[in-house]
Design an enzyme around this catalytic site. Structure first.
Site, PDB file in Angstrom:
ATOM      1  CE1 TYR A 144      43.186  28.966  42.016  1.00 21.64           C
ATOM      2  CE2 TYR A 144      43.855  27.977  39.938  1.00 21.64           C
ATOM      3  CZ  TYR A 144      43.022  27.999  41.034  1.00 21.64           C
ATOM      4  OH  TYR A 144      42.018  27.066  41.154  1.00 21.64           O
ATOM      5  CG  ASP A 239      51.905  25.953  39.758  1.00 26.40           C
ATOM      6  OD1 ASP A 239      51.826  25.263  38.726  1.00 26.40           O
ATOM      7  OD2 ASP A 239      50.905  26.353  40.390  1.00 26.40           O
ATOM      8  CE  LYS A 267      45.445  25.634  33.666  1.00 25.72           C
ATOM      9  NZ  LYS A 267      45.862  26.490  34.744  1.00 25.72           N
TER      10      LYS A 267
HETATM   11  C1  LIG Z   1      45.455  26.119  36.289  1.00 30.83           C
HETATM   12  C2  LIG Z   1      46.518  26.192  37.292  1.00 30.83           C
HETATM   13  C3  LIG Z   1      46.545  25.333  38.395  1.00 30.83           C
HETATM   14  C4  LIG Z   1      45.408  24.402  38.711  1.00 30.83           C
HETATM   15  O1  LIG Z   1      45.234  23.425  37.738  1.00 30.83           O
HETATM   16  P1  LIG Z   1      43.804  22.695  37.624  1.00 30.83           P
HETATM   17  O2  LIG Z   1      44.047  21.672  36.578  1.00 30.83           O
HETATM   18  O3  LIG Z   1      42.842  23.762  37.229  1.00 30.83           O
HETATM   19  O4  LIG Z   1      43.496  22.127  38.941  1.00 30.83           O
HETATM   20  C5  LIG Z   1      47.633  25.372  39.241  1.00 30.83           C
HETATM   21  N1  LIG Z   1      48.640  26.217  39.023  1.00 30.83           N
HETATM   22  C6  LIG Z   1      48.666  27.051  37.968  1.00 30.83           C
HETATM   23  C7  LIG Z   1      49.844  27.948  37.754  1.00 30.83           C
HETATM   24  C8  LIG Z   1      47.588  27.084  37.090  1.00 30.83           C
HETATM   25  O5  LIG Z   1      47.580  27.964  36.090  1.00 30.83           O
END
Ligand SMILES: *Cc1c(COP(=O)(O)O)cnc(C)c1O
Length: 435
Positions: A144, A239, A267
């Site tokens: 994701y 990511d 995060k």
């Molecule tokens: C949570 C998450 C996102 C998205 O971040 P948001 O702050 O919720 O938009 C993107 N990539 C990864 C790996 C994530 O866990």
């Protein structure tokens, strides 16, 4: 467990917000029942509107690696709030932040702050396409990367939990440029790149997958990505929205010793306030406006409160013992959980990298989306609800990671393991009755 107030709030919330929530997985749909409304939190504990207390392993889905309401972070936010909450002009705080990030993650020579992980990834993808002049991107099934259009194809997190394989509203002409491969599928990656590597702008990957539950990279997988992308002029994007500052101060790229071209953060970097970042070598980042033509902007980007919270977070994470402490606690927790399952003869697989962990109710080895999907989600549902009754707050889906924070005490862990044993027993018994 009293739930009256949460039930009442949820009923009202549903009249005002789709599903009563502002982000889908919060709605508890994958585990049945209704979500708890949270009133406050401190350290490792959260308290709901009915006054129930829980040991929390969600940690706001990752950011709160030092636990809730860390006094130094709260103090930093309060101090800067009194000076005004946003200016829309540069501040020294942004320099301090950029310097800290760049020092911790040297591949991020220069970076741009944004307000969420989604925004970081969306911008990095645009940059990769703008910089390379190519359209195609490669991602992995079950990963994701936020909810930007190009990335919602066969994605993890809420889409996996809610069983949404394809999201309506995404223009097919755009989606066709997103190529999905199995996570850990080094052979598939090689094959694809042999065929059309020269047309691929970027490969984006969670270096440790955390949005289909935790799926660690197999030896050589990340290295293969680095090799094939380098050869074909494709950018490799890590990511690290979950793994950044969680697996080590330098993120997964430090742990696995692989240097991506671009890195996305979110995060933890905001210390519990909305913030994200993307960055890489100056040569690539110079394509971003105002230096270059790849446009990206944000009214609240680099917000002083988010910077203050994030800087304090990074200061605290720089302390020597933090990662050893997280490792020790996480290992103790997962060892206990594994022993429970073994004792009770319940088929389960455990995955963990540092302080991110999962327990899957399956006997298949966990390597990718297909293998996590073999998990018994009915069993998880019963286990989750039994744990909630025991005062343990887990992510409400089989396909989400659990997070240990420095605020978890040894006692918290022991309480959790013995609660888990009772919860497992209960979940198993119900299972037999249903058959
Ligand atoms: C949570 C998450 C996102 C998205 O971040 P948001 O702050 O919720 O938009 C993107 N990539 C990864 C790996 C994530 O866990």
């Amino acid at each position: 467990m009293k739930r009256k107030k949460s039930e009442r709030l949820f009923a009202k919330a549903q009249t005002l917000m789709p599903g009563g929530v502002n982000s889908p997985v919060r709605a508890f749909k994958a585990v049945g029942g209704n979500p708890l409304f949270i009133a406050k939190a401190s350290g490792s504990k959260i308290y709901d509107a009915d006054g129930n207390k829980f040991i929390d392993y969600v940690a706001s889905w990752g950011p709160l690696i030092l636990g809730h309401a860390h006094p130094r972070i709260v103090k930093a936010i309060a101090r800067y709030a009194a000076r005004g909450t946003s200016y829309g002009a540069p501040t020294e705080l942004e320099i301090v932040m950029a310097e800290k990030v760049s020092k911790a993650i040297p591949s991020m020579e220069t970076l741009r702050m944004v307000s969420s992980g989604t925004e970081a990834v969306m911008s990095a993808i645009r940059l990769a396409r703008g910089y390379t002049g190519r359209n195609k991107i490669v991602k992995f099934e079950g990963c994701y990367h936020g909810h930007a259009d190009s990335l919602l194809v066969k994605a993890g997190s809420g889409l996996l939990s809610l069983g949404i394989p394809e999201c309506p509203g995404i223009v097919p002409e755009l989606a066709k440029f997103t190529l999905n491969l199995p996570y850990n599928g080094a052979g598939e990656v090689r094959e694809l790149f042999a065929r059309e590597g020269g047309e691929i702008a970027c490969v984006i990957v969670e270096p440790v997958a955390g949005n289909m539950g935790v799926v660690p990279p197999q030896p050589g997988f990340l290295k293969t990505l680095r090799e094939v992308t380098r050869k074909s002029g494709t950018l490799l994007i890590f990511d690290e929205v979950i793994t950044g500052f969680r697996l080590s101060l330098g993120g997964a790229q430090e742990l696995y010793n692989i240097k991506p071209d671009l890195t996305c953060l979110g995060k933890i970097i905001g210390g519990g306030l909305p913030a994200g970042a993307y960055g890489g070598p100056r040569k690539i980042m110079e394509s971003v406006a105002p230096l270059g033509p790849v446009y990206q902007a944000g009214t609240l980007s680099g917000n002083p409160l988010a910077m203050a919270a994030g800087i304090e977070m990074l200061n605290l994470m720089s302390k020597k013992k933090v990662y050893a402490d997280l490792e020790k606690k996480s290992q103790k927790l997962c060892d206990g959980l594994r022993k429970n399952a073994e004792t009770l003869g319940i088929p389960a697989r455990f995955t963990r990298v540092g302080s991110m962990f999962s327990m899957f109710f399956t006997d298949k080895e966990i390597v990718d989306y297909a293998s996590v999907k073999t998990s018994d989600t009915e069993m998880f549902k019963r286990y989750f609800n039994a744990m909630l009754e025991e005062g343990i707050y887990l992510a409400p889906s089989q396909f989400e990671a659990g997070f240990v924070s420095t605020a978890h005490t040894d006692e918290d862990i022991e309480t959790t393991v013995s609660a888990a044993k009772r919860a497992l027993k209960k979940a198993k018994t119900c299972n037999k009755m249903n058959r």
